[in-house]
Scaffold this motif. Structure first.
Motif, PDB file in Angstrom:
ATOM      1  N   ILE A 251     -47.663   5.572  26.265  1.00  0.00           N
ATOM      2  CA  ILE A 251     -46.693   6.619  25.958  1.00  0.00           C
ATOM      3  C   ILE A 251     -46.332   7.295  27.277  1.00  0.00           C
ATOM      4  O   ILE A 251     -47.222   7.748  27.999  1.00  0.00           O
ATOM      5  CB  ILE A 251     -47.312   7.667  24.992  1.00  0.00           C
ATOM      6  CG1 ILE A 251     -47.773   6.986  23.701  1.00  0.00           C
ATOM      7  CG2 ILE A 251     -46.319   8.775  24.690  1.00  0.00           C
ATOM      8  CD1 ILE A 251     -48.680   7.844  22.851  1.00  0.00           C
ATOM      9  N   SER A 252     -45.040   7.349  27.570  1.00  0.00           N
ATOM     10  CA  SER A 252     -44.652   7.952  28.849  1.00  0.00           C
ATOM     11  C   SER A 252     -44.801   9.466  28.779  1.00  0.00           C
ATOM     12  O   SER A 252     -44.746  10.073  27.703  1.00  0.00           O
ATOM     13  CB  SER A 252     -43.210   7.588  29.174  1.00  0.00           C
ATOM     14  OG  SER A 252     -42.344   8.299  28.297  1.00  0.00           O
TER      15      SER A 252
ATOM     16  N   ALA B 179     -42.745  11.652  29.843  1.00  0.00           N
ATOM     17  CA  ALA B 179     -41.485  12.261  29.398  1.00  0.00           C
ATOM     18  C   ALA B 179     -41.409  12.276  27.870  1.00  0.00           C
ATOM     19  O   ALA B 179     -41.076  13.293  27.255  1.00  0.00           O
ATOM     20  CB  ALA B 179     -40.304  11.487  29.982  1.00  0.00           C
ATOM     21  N   LYS B 180     -41.773  11.151  27.278  1.00  0.00           N
ATOM     22  CA  LYS B 180     -41.693  11.068  25.825  1.00  0.00           C
ATOM     23  C   LYS B 180     -42.670  12.043  25.165  1.00  0.00           C
ATOM     24  O   LYS B 180     -42.339  12.735  24.205  1.00  0.00           O
ATOM     25  CB  LYS B 180     -42.015   9.633  25.376  1.00  0.00           C
ATOM     26  CG  LYS B 180     -41.775   9.418  23.899  1.00  0.00           C
ATOM     27  CD  LYS B 180     -42.157   8.021  23.452  1.00  0.00           C
ATOM     28  CE  LYS B 180     -42.096   7.930  21.938  1.00  0.00           C
ATOM     29  NZ  LYS B 180     -42.801   6.755  21.422  1.00  0.00           N
TER      30      LYS B 180
ATOM     31  N   GLU C 134     -41.388  15.529  25.445  1.00  0.00           N
ATOM     32  CA  GLU C 134     -40.227  15.752  24.586  1.00  0.00           C
ATOM     33  C   GLU C 134     -40.670  15.955  23.131  1.00  0.00           C
ATOM     34  O   GLU C 134     -40.184  16.848  22.444  1.00  0.00           O
ATOM     35  CB  GLU C 134     -39.306  14.532  24.708  1.00  0.00           C
ATOM     36  CG  GLU C 134     -38.024  14.644  23.904  1.00  0.00           C
ATOM     37  CD  GLU C 134     -37.457  13.273  23.601  1.00  0.00           C
ATOM     38  OE1 GLU C 134     -37.513  12.393  24.493  1.00  0.00           O
ATOM     39  OE2 GLU C 134     -37.003  13.075  22.460  1.00  0.00           O
ATOM     40  N   LEU C 135     -41.615  15.148  22.697  1.00  0.00           N
ATOM     41  CA  LEU C 135     -42.046  15.237  21.297  1.00  0.00           C
ATOM     42  C   LEU C 135     -42.954  16.447  21.048  1.00  0.00           C
ATOM     43  O   LEU C 135     -42.944  17.019  19.960  1.00  0.00           O
ATOM     44  CB  LEU C 135     -42.774  13.966  20.899  1.00  0.00           C
ATOM     45  CG  LEU C 135     -41.886  12.749  20.611  1.00  0.00           C
ATOM     46  CD1 LEU C 135     -42.740  11.505  20.473  1.00  0.00           C
ATOM     47  CD2 LEU C 135     -41.075  12.972  19.341  1.00  0.00           C
TER      48      LEU C 135
ATOM     49  N   LEU D  80     -45.613  14.505  18.477  1.00  0.00           N
ATOM     50  CA  LEU D  80     -46.187  13.224  18.898  1.00  0.00           C
ATOM     51  C   LEU D  80     -47.270  12.764  17.921  1.00  0.00           C
ATOM     52  O   LEU D  80     -47.457  11.565  17.691  1.00  0.00           O
ATOM     53  CB  LEU D  80     -46.786  13.377  20.302  1.00  0.00           C
ATOM     54  CG  LEU D  80     -47.460  12.151  20.920  1.00  0.00           C
ATOM     55  CD1 LEU D  80     -46.441  11.036  21.147  1.00  0.00           C
ATOM     56  CD2 LEU D  80     -48.129  12.505  22.233  1.00  0.00           C
TER      57      LEU D  80
ATOM     58  N   GLU E 233     -45.715  10.826  14.937  1.00  0.00           N
ATOM     59  CA  GLU E 233     -44.724   9.820  15.319  1.00  0.00           C
ATOM     60  C   GLU E 233     -44.988   8.519  14.550  1.00  0.00           C
ATOM     61  O   GLU E 233     -46.044   7.900  14.691  1.00  0.00           O
ATOM     62  CB  GLU E 233     -44.828   9.608  16.834  1.00  0.00           C
ATOM     63  CG  GLU E 233     -43.919   8.568  17.405  1.00  0.00           C
ATOM     64  CD  GLU E 233     -42.444   8.864  17.188  1.00  0.00           C
ATOM     65  OE1 GLU E 233     -42.064  10.052  17.202  1.00  0.00           O
ATOM     66  OE2 GLU E 233     -41.687   7.904  16.975  1.00  0.00           O
TER      67      GLU E 233
END
Lengths: 386, 288, 266
Positions: A179-180, A182-183, A186-187, A191, A194
């Protein structure tokens, strides 16, 4: 020293005379005594008590925490006062409270305990295990972050029954290979819900609070005042289908993450720091409203306060507190604006350089304790898929 | 004659005293507690009401866990028996000089803490565990094969824990069989298999039934394998008790669940002892 | 004849497979004791003795180990000392309420340990007595008693009463009869019972968690509290040491005795 001992023996004798003698005697006269005394060391009870008053027991988390405490706080204390510190490990917050609740006499077996979370502080108080510490006898309290002290004082009517000791968070850990960053950022809390991570998510099964807390964040609610509880349960029900394992211990949490069995989970900040130290690709995410908590050294009713306060002061010595922080990867309760904190500790998750703890959200003890029974049972059902 | 009727009680008295003081009396406390109430703080309020029992049977959730526990326990007994009888028979028959050593090996797993042993399965069955690692390396599978966190894994953990109990119980019983009986059977023209079926197997039944009982009962009281190896829906009744007594400090409700479980187990054990118990089998044998 | 041999080798293979299965997790524990990485799984990233060195310096674990050994040994002795007479009473005598009492003595395994742990504390609190080592010991004796009883009874059933009756009729006292006739025949079961009692006590977590005082914590209790942070591979190292000891001592003893026997033969 001798005088001290005499005084202590007097105290013991007085407390022996005062109360609780009736049933003990009753037991003796009735003749069960033989057996009962045999199995509990009865006739030596008084001797045991006198002996015990020369020592004080401190329950903590074992392992590196106990090692650090022993080296930097207990041994110097014993050297200075001649009083032995018995350090013991407990198995968990709940099990310890169970033991305390079932113990006799008060303060005989349990003196100081390294407890977690403010709502437990409130529980000990509600069960009547609190004492009133004399803050003037613990000069090192001046170095402790004010917000932490005030939080505890708010529960015990302006007094302290414990000294804040360290600080932690239950944030989100994720596998940076999968998982990056950034991602994840953002979440945020979402997360954990998800859908694309189905079968690769984890959560702490033993605690309804942590699960409800993040479900509240995910549904845009204030965790300390959840308006729409049904929405929280609905989210947790959905999340259950995505979860690979509800972990039950920090050890399990670490091995699940380290082995790549799960990619994202709620996680105790100190454990994430531990994984990072060993070079595992694990990131730590603290979204807005991250669940923060503190640990404190609680003095249990019946303990000799003079000894306890002296020992607490040793434990709050920066040298000792920092060594413990390194050992368990949770930052100390010391105010970084008053005490020099080494860089290694500054890097720990949940560390606050300002010492003000603004933006740290703790669980409201009244709110969570008043719903504990109902929600814990509901959470069991959700987990079981019912 | 008088002397003789008094003797068994003399022999029993130390055990009875210990069990009475440390088991019977404390269990009475549990039963009393099951009628009490829990205060919001977690303190207990003495009372006499059946609310805790009513709560247990209010819907299918709690009884469902109890039934599931019984099912898992029966499955565990079944697999233990299958896996345990043959090794026990091997110990009985073997003339290897390593026999005592092999026996001690059976107990060896106990030297490593139950928690560690249970956690160790994760390193074998987990996504990055030994088996998956091996198959991935061989190119036999593309995705790790999910073997953990289901009921099978729980039973596996239970078997690992309980198998030695089964093996030793069966072995002790086999070892007590008079060899001349099987020899006699063979002398009368029985094959090895017939001698086993007609003589050895029936005579080993006390050990088999003791082992089965033990495994069944222990499964009902164990909470570590479901906690460590189970998925979210795999918790058993002991997990529930643990969570109520320790997690929520709800001793009255925890006591009620315990009382129900103990009642059930007591019925099972008592029936067992009465109809197929050790003493019964012995009586049959001694009459011959 | 050939068929019998193949049947026997099937039994051997089956037993071997069960052994492999039973020891798989143990082997993993021992192997990982040499892994320098704390959370290492397979493949291993190196080989080191560092956890053994750390173990040698960890006084907490070593103290707990000592407590476990003392507690386990005493439990084994007491448990068999009171369990064997009880088994004799059940198998050799007829009296009222036998089934009931037999069930009662096996009851400690029916009560979930969490419950027994807390229940005993409630009782002790009611008596207003502090916890002590004696309480822990007697608690363990009660926990292990059913195993001793089950094993010894199963064996006693197979020992013919006639031997004892013969001894008695020849003028031996009941105690002499027990010592000279019954006990030698019973010895394997007594030994198995002791071994069982020791290992159950040695490995017990839940009840010990509640009964042990700060002074007499055992290894499993220490491990249980380690679960919160992480279980140190030192525990794996301890396991490895114990296994090497358990395997090597009987082998060594066997070797010595054989060597000795040879020497005498010559």
């Amino acid at each position: 020293m001798t005088k001290d001992l005499e005084k202590r023996l007097d105290n013991v004798y007085e407390s022996y005379k005062e109360g609780r003698i009736s049933r003990r005697d009753f037991v003796k006269f009735i003749g069960i005594s033989g057996a009962a005394l045999g199995l509990t060391g009865g006739p030596f009870g008084l001797v045991n008590k006198a002996f015990a008053s020369k020592s004080i027991t401190c329950h903590s988390w074992g392992g590196s925490t106990s090692e650090a405490l022993r080296k930097f706080a207990f041994d110097p204390f014993t050297k200075a006062t001649g009083i032995e510190v018995v350090d013991a490990a407990f198995a968990g917050m709940d099990a310890f409270l169970t033991q305390v609740k079932a113990s006799y006499p008060p303060g005989g077996e349990f003196n100081i305990a390294h407890l977690s979370a403010v709502y437990d502080y409130a529980r000990y108080k509600a069960l009547g295990f609190n004492v009133v510490l004399d803050e003037s006898k613990i000069p090192n309290l001046k170095n402790v972050m004010k917000k932490m002290i005030d939080t505890l004082k708010g529960i015990t009517d302006g007094n302290l029954s414990a000294v804040p000791f360290d600080l932690g968070q239950t944030g989100i850990a994720y596998n940076t290979d999968q998982i990056s960053k950034a991602k994840a950022e953002e979440l945020g809390a979402s997360l954990l819900y998800e859908k694309s991570l189905k079968g690769k998510l984890g959560s702490w099964g033993g605690d309804f609070r942590t699960n409800m807390w993040y479900a509240a964040l995910h549904t845009g609610q204030n965790p300390n005042n959840i308006k729409d509880v049904d929405a929280v349960w609905a989210v947790l029900k959905e999340q259950r289908e995505l979860i690979k394992k509800y972990w039950a211990s920090g050890s399990e949490l670490m091995s699940l993450l380290a082995n790549g069995d799960i990619y994202a989970t709620v996680a105790w900040s100190g454990r994430v720091a531990g994984l990072q130290k060993q070079g595992h690709p694990i990131g730590y995410l603290a979204p807005d409203g991250t669940y923060s908590w503190m640990e404190y050294m609680y003095v249990l009713k019946g303990t000799d306060l003079n000894i306890a306060q002296k020992l607490l002061n040793f434990m709050l010595e920066p040298e000792a507190a920092i060594a413990v922080a390194k050992g368990q990867s949770y930052p100390p309760s010391l105010d970084p604006t008053k005490v020099d904190i080494p860089e290694e500790v500054q890097k720990l998750p949940a560390f606050d350089p300002t010492g003000k703890l603004n933006g740290y959200q703790f669980a409201d003890p009244d709110y969570w304790n008043s719903h504990q029974l109902e929600w814990a049972e509901k959470w069991d059902r959700i987990r079981a898929g019912k | 004659m008088k002397n003789k009727s008094f003797r068994p009680w003399l022999l029993l008295s130390p055990s009875l005293t210990a069990v009475f003081l440390l088991l019977v009396v404390p269990v009475c406390f549990v039963v009393v507690y099951s009628f009490w109430l829990r205060a919001p703080s977690g303190a207990d309020i003495p009372a006499f009401q059946f609310g805790n029992y009513a709560k247990f049977f209010a819907d299918f959730f709690y009884p469902g866990i109890l039934l599931k526990t019984i099912r898992v326990a029966l499955e565990t007994v079944f697999f233990c028996l299958i896996m345990g009888y043959i090794p026990a028979y091997f110990f009985y028959k073997t003339e290897s000089k390593f026999k005592p050593f092999l026996m001690i090996l059976v107990m060896l797993p106990f030297w490593i803490s139950f928690i560690i042993r249970t956690l160790s399965w994760i390193n074998i069955l987990g996504d990055s565990g030994m088996i998956n690692h091996f198959f991935l390396q061989m190119g036999l599978i593309k995705e790790p094969f999910a073997m953990l966190y289901n009921e099978g894994a729980v039973i596996m953990g239970l078997l690992q824990y309980l198998l030695p109990f089964m093996i030793l119980n069966i072995y002790v019983s086999l070892d007590g069989i008079d060899n001349s009986l099987t020899e006699a059977a063979k002398g009368l023209g029985c094959t090895e298999w017939q001698a086993f079926r007609e003589v050895t197997l029936p005579l080993s039944l006390p050990g088999v039934s003791a082992g089965c009982l033990l495994v069944f009962v222990l499964t009902c009281g164990t909470y570590l394998p479901p906690m460590i190896l189970g998925g979210p829906g795999d918790e058993l009744i002991a997990n529930l008790i643990f969570k109520r007594v320790i997690g929520t400090l709800d001793w009255p409700f925890g006591s009620a669940i315990s009382t129900i479980l103990m009642g059930l187990l007591a019925v099972i054990v008592y029936t067992y002892n009465k109809y197929m118990g050790i003493s019964q089998i012995f009586n049959a044998l001694s009459k011959e | 004849m050939k068929k019998i041999i193949s049947g026997w080798s099937l039994i051997k293979i089956y037993t071997l497979l069960v052994y492999i299965w039973m020891f798989a997790p143990i082997v993993v524990v021992v192997v990982l004791a040499f892994n320098p990485q704390q959370f290492g799984t397979f493949p291993m990233e190196g080989f080191s003795f560092k956890w053994f060195v750390k173990l040698a310096h960890n006084s907490t674990i070593l103290d707990a180990f000592k407590n476990s050994m003392v507690l386990g040994s005493l439990t084994a002795i007491f448990s068999t000392a009171i369990g064997v007479p009880a088994a004799m009473a059940f198998i050799r005598y007829d009296f009222k309420g036998k089934d009931f009492l037999n069930t009662l003595l096996i009851a400690p395994i029916m009560v979930p340990e969490v419950v027994l742990g807390v229940a005993l504390l409630l009782f002790i609190r009611w008596l207003q007595q502090p916890k002590s080592f004696a309480l822990l010991l007697i608690g363990h004796v009660v926990l292990t008693l059913p195993y001793v009883l089950l094993i010894v009874q199963a064996r006693l059933v197979g020992i013919k009463k006639e031997y004892e009756e013969a001894a008695l009729s020849l003028g031996a006292s009941p105690f002499q009869t027990f010592r000279e006739i019954t006990f030698p025949l019973l010895a394997p079961a007594v030994f198995a019972g002791m071994l069982f009692a020791f290992t159950i006590s040695f490995d017990d977590v839940t009840a010990t968690l509640f009964w042990a005082t700060a002074h007499n914590q055992t290894v499993p209790v220490q491990i249980f509290s380690m679960l919160r942070n992480s279980i140190s591979p030192e525990i794996n190292a301890l396991g490895a040491v114990m296994i090497v000891l358990t395997i090597s001592i009987p082998l060594f003893a066997g070797y010595i005795s054989r060597k000795f026997a040879k020497g005498v033969d010559k």
